[in-house]
Write a protein that holds these residues in place. Structure first.
Motif, PDB file in Angstrom:
ATOM      1  N   ALA A 107       0.813  -1.216   0.000  1.00 12.22           N
ATOM      2  CA  ALA A 107       0.000   0.000   0.000  1.00 12.22           C
ATOM      3  C   ALA A 107       0.846   1.266   0.000  1.00 12.22           C
ATOM      4  N   GLY A 108       1.981   1.220   0.666  1.00 15.85           N
ATOM      5  CA  GLY A 108       2.783   2.433   0.809  1.00 15.85           C
ATOM      6  C   GLY A 108       2.299   3.251   1.999  1.00 15.85           C
ATOM      7  N   GLU A 109       3.094   4.223   2.357  1.00 14.54           N
ATOM      8  CA  GLU A 109       2.851   5.020   3.566  1.00 14.54           C
ATOM      9  C   GLU A 109       1.518   5.766   3.543  1.00 14.54           C
ATOM     10  N   ASP A 110       1.219   6.474   2.448  1.00 15.04           N
ATOM     11  CA  ASP A 110       0.007   7.296   2.408  1.00 15.04           C
ATOM     12  C   ASP A 110      -1.263   6.455   2.500  1.00 15.04           C
ATOM     13  N   LEU A 111      -1.347   5.403   1.687  1.00 15.71           N
ATOM     14  CA  LEU A 111      -2.545   4.568   1.711  1.00 15.71           C
ATOM     15  C   LEU A 111      -2.664   3.824   3.037  1.00 15.71           C
ATOM     16  N   THR A 112      -1.556   3.362   3.586  1.00 12.81           N
ATOM     17  CA  THR A 112      -1.607   2.689   4.886  1.00 12.81           C
ATOM     18  C   THR A 112      -2.151   3.639   5.949  1.00 12.81           C
ATOM     19  N   ASN A 113      -1.731   4.882   5.919  1.00  7.00           N
ATOM     20  CA  ASN A 113      -2.256   5.866   6.873  1.00  7.00           C
ATOM     21  C   ASN A 113      -3.759   6.066   6.690  1.00  7.00           C
ATOM     22  N   GLN A 114      -4.235   6.077   5.436  1.00  2.00           N
ATOM     23  CA  GLN A 114      -5.670   6.209   5.177  1.00  2.00           C
ATOM     24  C   GLN A 114      -6.430   4.981   5.674  1.00  2.00           C
ATOM     25  N   ILE A 115      -5.837   3.804   5.498  1.00  2.00           N
ATOM     26  CA  ILE A 115      -6.443   2.570   6.000  1.00  2.00           C
ATOM     27  C   ILE A 115      -6.571   2.642   7.516  1.00  2.00           C
ATOM     28  N   LEU A 116      -5.489   3.032   8.175  1.00  2.00           N
ATOM     29  CA  LEU A 116      -5.492   3.096   9.636  1.00  2.00           C
ATOM     30  C   LEU A 116      -6.517   4.102  10.164  1.00  2.00           C
ATOM     31  N   LEU A 117      -6.781   5.152   9.406  1.00  3.07           N
ATOM     32  CA  LEU A 117      -7.788   6.132   9.820  1.00  3.07           C
ATOM     33  C   LEU A 117      -9.197   5.530   9.799  1.00  3.07           C
ATOM     34  N   GLN A 118      -9.424   4.486   8.996  1.00  2.00           N
ATOM     35  CA  GLN A 118     -10.743   3.847   8.928  1.00  2.00           C
ATOM     36  C   GLN A 118     -10.910   2.739   9.968  1.00  2.00           C
ATOM     37  N   LEU A 119      -9.853   2.399  10.649  1.00  2.00           N
ATOM     38  CA  LEU A 119      -9.885   1.302  11.620  1.00  2.00           C
ATOM     39  C   LEU A 119      -9.874   1.840  13.046  1.00  2.00           C
ATOM     40  N   PRO A 120     -10.419   1.078  13.991  1.00  2.00           N
ATOM     41  CA  PRO A 120     -10.318   1.490  15.394  1.00  2.00           C
ATOM     42  C   PRO A 120      -8.852   1.605  15.829  1.00  2.00           C
ATOM     43  N   ARG A 121      -8.630   2.317  16.888  1.00  2.00           N
ATOM     44  CA  ARG A 121      -7.259   2.500  17.405  1.00  2.00           C
ATOM     45  C   ARG A 121      -6.612   1.162  17.721  1.00  2.00           C
ATOM     46  N   GLY A 122      -5.304   1.102  17.523  1.00  2.00           N
ATOM     47  CA  GLY A 122      -4.539  -0.071  17.913  1.00  2.00           C
ATOM     48  C   GLY A 122      -4.111  -0.974  16.772  1.00  2.00           C
TER      49      GLY A 122
END
Length: 133
Positions: A107-122
């Motif tokens: 995914a790369g850094e940017d997309l991974t960050n967007q993915i993490l924003l859609q997921l609960p913390r942790g």
């Protein structure tokens, strides 16, 4: 000369990270984790990630298991363990981390960050990211 397909490269990376004894184990874990992940992602983020995955896994991500609510990382691991025969929470943690860290690399850094924003913390640690975004 051996040409590695996107499928082979993805599974080889998961197999290596998960220290699996066979390609079939890596494939089984990948299918379960990506199906559960797909239930948590929406819109362009899910579509963009699918475009970076091998076609078979993209279809798994785009046709996810149904989640009625976002799963915490702990519940995601328990759900993974429930779908993998003989798995425990400890082995499921290993499975999830192996697959999601390869997904993060693709995914790369940017997309991974967007993915993490859609997921609960942790989830950051499961994706191989030591720091939350």
């Amino acid at each position: 000369m051996i040409v590695r397909t996107q499928w082979d490269a993805f599974l080889a990376a998961v197999e290596e990270r998960g220290e699996y004894g066979s390609r079939q184990e890596a494939e089984r874990s990948s299918r379960v984790v990506l199906a559960l992940l797909g239930a948590h992602l929406v819109g362009d983020v899910r579509a963009e990630l699918a475009a970076r995955l091998p076609e078979t896994f993209a279809l798994v991500l785009l046709n996810p298991l149904q989640a009625h609510e976002p799963l915490s990382p702990e519940r995601f691991i328990r759900a993974t363990a429930a779908w993998i025969e003989g798995a425990t929470e400890k082995t499921a943690t290993w499975d999830v981390s192996a697959v999601l860290s390869v997904v993060a690399d693709l995914a790369g850094e940017d997309l991974t960050n967007q993915i993490l924003l859609q997921l609960p913390r942790g989830y950051d640690l499961l994706f191989g990211r030591p720091e939350p975004i």
